[in-house]
Design a protein around this motif. Structure first.
Motif: not given
Ligand code: CMP
Length: 139
Positions: A43-51, A53-54, A57-60
């Motif tokens: 999850r941490k990697q995915a959140e970092g990679f797509y930061a 787009h944080k 609305p579609f981020f989560d």
């Protein structure tokens, strides 16, 4: 000039055993796979990679999807690699993707759209460094 871009074969594609089919389309488009590994993103990697787009609305949902199964991260090399890869991927939304593109052939939805590709040389360098050490890339 020959340069590099970063690609992800997303969970919808690995789930349907399309790693080879997608890679063949990349190769047929004139790109060379100079690094490749199959990983389960945290999850941490995915959140970092797509930061970037944080706030979208579609981020989560995007993060949940990207960690829903294995992905294959790749470095691709070729003439104008960023543009060449974007051309063979097709539009983000498969409904808008041209015939002959990866997303037209394989994507299920705007989220489960089979592949990611860098959108600029600058982002390509950042994204490659996010997943690969220099010695893991063999041109
Ligand atoms: P990708 O190139 O990996 O970058 C961000 C991703 O968000 C994008 O591909 C899509 O798969 C995903 N996404 C989900 N919903 C949307 C949306 N409404 N607009 C743009 N991208 C979306």
């Amino acid at each position: 000039a020959a340069n590099r871009t970063f690609s992800i074969i997303k969970p919808d594609a690995t789930r349907r055993n399309l790693t080879g089919a997608v890679t063949k389309m990349l190769e047929d488009a004139g790109l060379r796979v100079v690094a490749s590994k199959r990983i389960q993103m945290t999850r941490k990697q995915a959140e970092g990679f797509y930061a970037v787009h944080k706030e979208r609305p579609f981020f989560d949902d995007l993060v949940a999807f990207m960690i829903s199964g294995p992905v294959v991260v790749q470095v691709l090399e070729g003439e104008d690699a960023v543009k060449r890869n974007r051309d063979i991927m097709g539009a983000t939304n498969p409904e808008n993707a041209a015939e002959g593109t990866i997303r037209k052939a394989h994507a299920e939805s705007i989220e489960a759209n089979s592949v990611h590709g860098s959108d600029s040389d600058e982002n390509a360098a950042t994204e490659i460094a996010f997943f690969f050490k220099p010695e893991e890339i063999v041109g």
